[in-house]
Design a protein around this motif. Structure first.
Motif, PDB file in Angstrom:
ATOM      1  N   GLN A 178      12.472  57.364  39.518  1.00 15.42           N
ATOM      2  CA  GLN A 178      11.929  55.665  39.423  1.00 15.42           C
ATOM      3  C   GLN A 178      10.459  55.682  38.887  1.00 15.42           C
ATOM      4  OE1 GLN A 178      10.458  55.098  43.699  1.00 15.42           O
ATOM      5  NE2 GLN A 178      11.933  54.138  43.862  1.00 15.42           N
ATOM      6  N   ALA A 179      10.504  54.654  38.125  1.00 17.04           N
ATOM      7  CA  ALA A 179       9.168  54.261  37.138  1.00 17.04           C
ATOM      8  C   ALA A 179       7.963  54.204  37.716  1.00 17.04           C
ATOM      9  CB  ALA A 179       9.121  52.412  36.752  1.00 17.04           C
ATOM     10  N   PRO A 180       7.120  54.606  37.298  1.00 19.10           N
ATOM     11  CA  PRO A 180       6.111  54.913  37.766  1.00 19.10           C
ATOM     12  C   PRO A 180       4.725  54.158  37.972  1.00 19.10           C
ATOM     13  CG  PRO A 180       5.668  55.584  35.538  1.00 19.10           C
ATOM     14  CD  PRO A 180       7.382  55.737  35.852  1.00 19.10           C
ATOM     15  N   ARG A 181       4.708  53.592  38.820  1.00 15.79           N
ATOM     16  CA  ARG A 181       3.710  52.452  39.252  1.00 15.79           C
ATOM     17  C   ARG A 181       2.168  51.871  38.776  1.00 15.79           C
ATOM     18  NH1 ARG A 181      -0.574  50.014  41.642  1.00 15.79           N
ATOM     19  NH2 ARG A 181      -0.443  48.082  42.643  1.00 15.79           N
ATOM     20  N   ARG A 182       2.287  51.252  38.016  1.00 15.28           N
ATOM     21  CA  ARG A 182       1.117  50.903  37.024  1.00 15.28           C
ATOM     22  C   ARG A 182       0.602  49.923  38.116  1.00 15.28           C
ATOM     23  NH1 ARG A 182       5.085  51.232  33.501  1.00 15.28           N
ATOM     24  NH2 ARG A 182       5.766  52.686  32.221  1.00 15.28           N
ATOM     25  N   PRO A 183      -1.014  50.358  38.125  1.00 11.73           N
ATOM     26  CA  PRO A 183      -1.624  49.370  38.816  1.00 11.73           C
ATOM     27  C   PRO A 183      -1.487  48.115  38.119  1.00 11.73           C
ATOM     28  CG  PRO A 183      -2.583  51.021  38.141  1.00 11.73           C
ATOM     29  CD  PRO A 183      -1.770  51.419  38.116  1.00 11.73           C
ATOM     30  N   THR A 184      -2.005  46.989  38.214  1.00 13.70           N
ATOM     31  CA  THR A 184      -2.254  45.418  37.707  1.00 13.70           C
ATOM     32  C   THR A 184      -3.457  45.078  38.896  1.00 13.70           C
ATOM     33  OG1 THR A 184      -1.133  44.604  39.738  1.00 13.70           O
ATOM     34  CG2 THR A 184      -0.076  45.412  37.547  1.00 13.70           C
ATOM     35  N   ARG A 185      -3.948  44.093  38.116  1.00  7.88           N
ATOM     36  CA  ARG A 185      -5.429  43.680  38.489  1.00  7.88           C
ATOM     37  C   ARG A 185      -5.332  41.898  38.630  1.00  7.88           C
ATOM     38  NH1 ARG A 185     -10.410  45.286  34.768  1.00  7.88           N
ATOM     39  NH2 ARG A 185     -11.400  44.385  36.799  1.00  7.88           N
ATOM     40  N   PRO A 186      -5.588  41.910  39.518  1.00  8.54           N
ATOM     41  CA  PRO A 186      -5.973  39.795  39.578  1.00  8.54           C
ATOM     42  C   PRO A 186      -5.940  38.787  38.466  1.00  8.54           C
ATOM     43  CG  PRO A 186      -6.765  41.066  41.361  1.00  8.54           C
ATOM     44  CD  PRO A 186      -6.785  41.939  40.542  1.00  8.54           C
ATOM     45  N   THR A 187      -5.603  38.305  37.866  1.00  6.54           N
ATOM     46  CA  THR A 187      -6.374  37.581  36.924  1.00  6.54           C
ATOM     47  C   THR A 187      -7.488  36.695  37.460  1.00  6.54           C
ATOM     48  OG1 THR A 187      -5.184  35.770  37.614  1.00  6.54           O
ATOM     49  CG2 THR A 187      -3.983  37.213  36.220  1.00  6.54           C
ATOM     50  N   LEU A 188      -8.119  36.165  36.157  1.00  8.56           N
ATOM     51  CA  LEU A 188      -8.721  35.303  36.644  1.00  8.56           C
ATOM     52  C   LEU A 188      -8.659  34.244  37.436  1.00  8.56           C
ATOM     53  CD1 LEU A 188     -11.980  35.285  35.733  1.00  8.56           C
ATOM     54  CD2 LEU A 188     -11.719  33.877  33.978  1.00  8.56           C
ATOM     55  N   GLY A 189      -7.780  33.112  36.829  1.00 16.22           N
ATOM     56  CA  GLY A 189      -7.362  32.057  37.735  1.00 16.22           C
ATOM     57  C   GLY A 189      -6.740  32.437  39.085  1.00 16.22           C
ATOM     58  N   SER A 190      -6.520  33.683  39.480  1.00 16.48           N
ATOM     59  CA  SER A 190      -6.141  34.047  40.981  1.00 16.48           C
ATOM     60  C   SER A 190      -6.884  34.164  41.510  1.00 16.48           C
ATOM     61  CB  SER A 190      -4.788  34.422  41.086  1.00 16.48           C
ATOM     62  OG  SER A 190      -5.527  36.232  40.374  1.00 16.48           O
ATOM     63  N   ARG A 191      -8.051  35.143  41.019  1.00 17.09           N
ATOM     64  CA  ARG A 191      -9.969  35.136  42.284  1.00 17.09           C
ATOM     65  C   ARG A 191     -10.153  34.031  42.406  1.00 17.09           C
ATOM     66  NH1 ARG A 191     -11.342  40.776  38.687  1.00 17.09           N
ATOM     67  NH2 ARG A 191     -10.946  39.147  36.961  1.00 17.09           N
ATOM     68  N   LYS A 192      -9.605  33.411  41.216  1.00 11.06           N
ATOM     69  CA  LYS A 192     -11.088  31.592  41.071  1.00 11.06           C
ATOM     70  C   LYS A 192     -10.242  31.771  42.993  1.00 11.06           C
ATOM     71  CE  LYS A 192     -13.182  30.606  36.969  1.00 11.06           C
ATOM     72  NZ  LYS A 192     -13.604  30.496  35.223  1.00 11.06           N
ATOM     73  N   ARG A 193      -8.807  30.928  43.205  1.00 10.19           N
ATOM     74  CA  ARG A 193      -8.723  30.482  43.506  1.00 10.19           C
ATOM     75  C   ARG A 193      -8.399  30.568  44.724  1.00 10.19           C
ATOM     76  NH1 ARG A 193      -4.443  30.014  39.799  1.00 10.19           N
ATOM     77  NH2 ARG A 193      -3.671  31.595  39.775  1.00 10.19           N
ATOM     78  N   ARG A 194      -8.686  31.849  44.886  1.00 11.89           N
ATOM     79  CA  ARG A 194      -8.421  32.281  46.389  1.00 11.89           C
ATOM     80  C   ARG A 194     -10.056  32.124  46.525  1.00 11.89           C
ATOM     81  NH1 ARG A 194     -11.254  37.178  45.931  1.00 11.89           N
ATOM     82  NH2 ARG A 194     -11.421  37.941  48.352  1.00 11.89           N
TER      83      ARG A 194
ATOM     84  N   LYS B 254     -11.002  30.098  50.121  1.00 19.66           N
ATOM     85  CA  LYS B 254     -12.299  30.955  51.452  1.00 19.66           C
ATOM     86  C   LYS B 254     -13.466  29.548  51.640  1.00 19.66           C
ATOM     87  CE  LYS B 254     -13.287  35.120  50.973  1.00 19.66           C
ATOM     88  NZ  LYS B 254     -12.383  35.892  51.779  1.00 19.66           N
ATOM     89  N   THR B 255     -13.419  29.319  50.174  1.00 19.83           N
ATOM     90  CA  THR B 255     -14.952  28.435  50.488  1.00 19.83           C
ATOM     91  C   THR B 255     -14.487  26.915  51.028  1.00 19.83           C
ATOM     92  OG1 THR B 255     -15.795  28.899  47.973  1.00 19.83           O
ATOM     93  CG2 THR B 255     -17.008  27.253  49.306  1.00 19.83           C
ATOM     94  N   ARG B 256     -13.373  26.260  51.305  1.00 21.08           N
ATOM     95  CA  ARG B 256     -13.178  25.403  51.809  1.00 21.08           C
ATOM     96  C   ARG B 256     -13.115  25.756  52.857  1.00 21.08           C
ATOM     97  NH1 ARG B 256      -8.889  24.622  48.484  1.00 21.08           N
ATOM     98  NH2 ARG B 256      -9.529  24.320  47.325  1.00 21.08           N
ATOM     99  N   ARG B 257     -12.004  26.652  53.339  1.00 20.35           N
ATOM    100  CA  ARG B 257     -11.999  27.332  54.820  1.00 20.35           C
ATOM    101  C   ARG B 257     -13.339  26.891  55.774  1.00 20.35           C
ATOM    102  NH1 ARG B 257      -8.623  26.052  57.848  1.00 20.35           N
ATOM    103  NH2 ARG B 257      -8.374  27.403  59.735  1.00 20.35           N
TER     104      ARG B 257
END
Length: 140
Positions: free
Chosen positions: A103-119, A123-126
């Motif tokens: 199995q290919a080793p899992r490479r940890p990824t980070r959320p993009t700046l855009g996805s963090r802003k949308r999240r 939350k603010t809207r809610r």
């Protein structure tokens, strides 16, 4: 020799077969003939398997592996000994073939700046919606 991959082959002497009474189809013969096959393969004692494949095979085998490291496969799908022998052998080959795949080793990824802003905007809207639903102090 039973060919698994171009590098791995199992010797027939490493596989032990015994015949037991089957619980499957067979009509009146089911209580008289030993058509089910119990295949035993010593995973830990096999000289044919590389160490990494052996470790993965032990994990894949799960409950089919005894404490001593012997893989036990029971085949009773068919009404004849020969077809059950073939079935058990095919299942063993398939299991060992799966164990050869790394199995290919899992490479940890980070959320993009855009996805963090949308999240955070979501939350603010809610939170705003919930705040507007609250009962105001002078209304009750």
């Amino acid at each position: 020799m039973i060919r698994i991959t171009d590098r791995i082959a199992l010797d027939e002497s490493e596989i032990e077969e015994s015949f037991i009474r089957s619980a499957g189809p067979g009509g009146q013969n089911v209580n008289k003939l030993a058509t089910a096959v119990q295949l035993r393969f010593d995973v830990r004692g096999s000289p044919s398997l590389p160490e990494d494949v052996r470790e993965r095979l032990e994990k894949l085998a799960g409950r089919r592996l005894t404490r001593e490291g012997v893989l036990v496969l029971t085949a009773q799908r068919f009404r004849t000994q020969e077809r059950n022998r073939q079935d058990a052998l095919e299942r063993l080959v398939e299991l060992v073939r799966k164990a050869t795949e790394r199995q290919a080793p899992r490479r940890p990824t980070r959320p993009t700046l855009g996805s963090r802003k949308r999240r955070l905007e979501g939350k603010t809207r809610r939170g705003t919606v919930k705040r507007l639903r609250r009962v105001q102090s002078g209304e009750e």
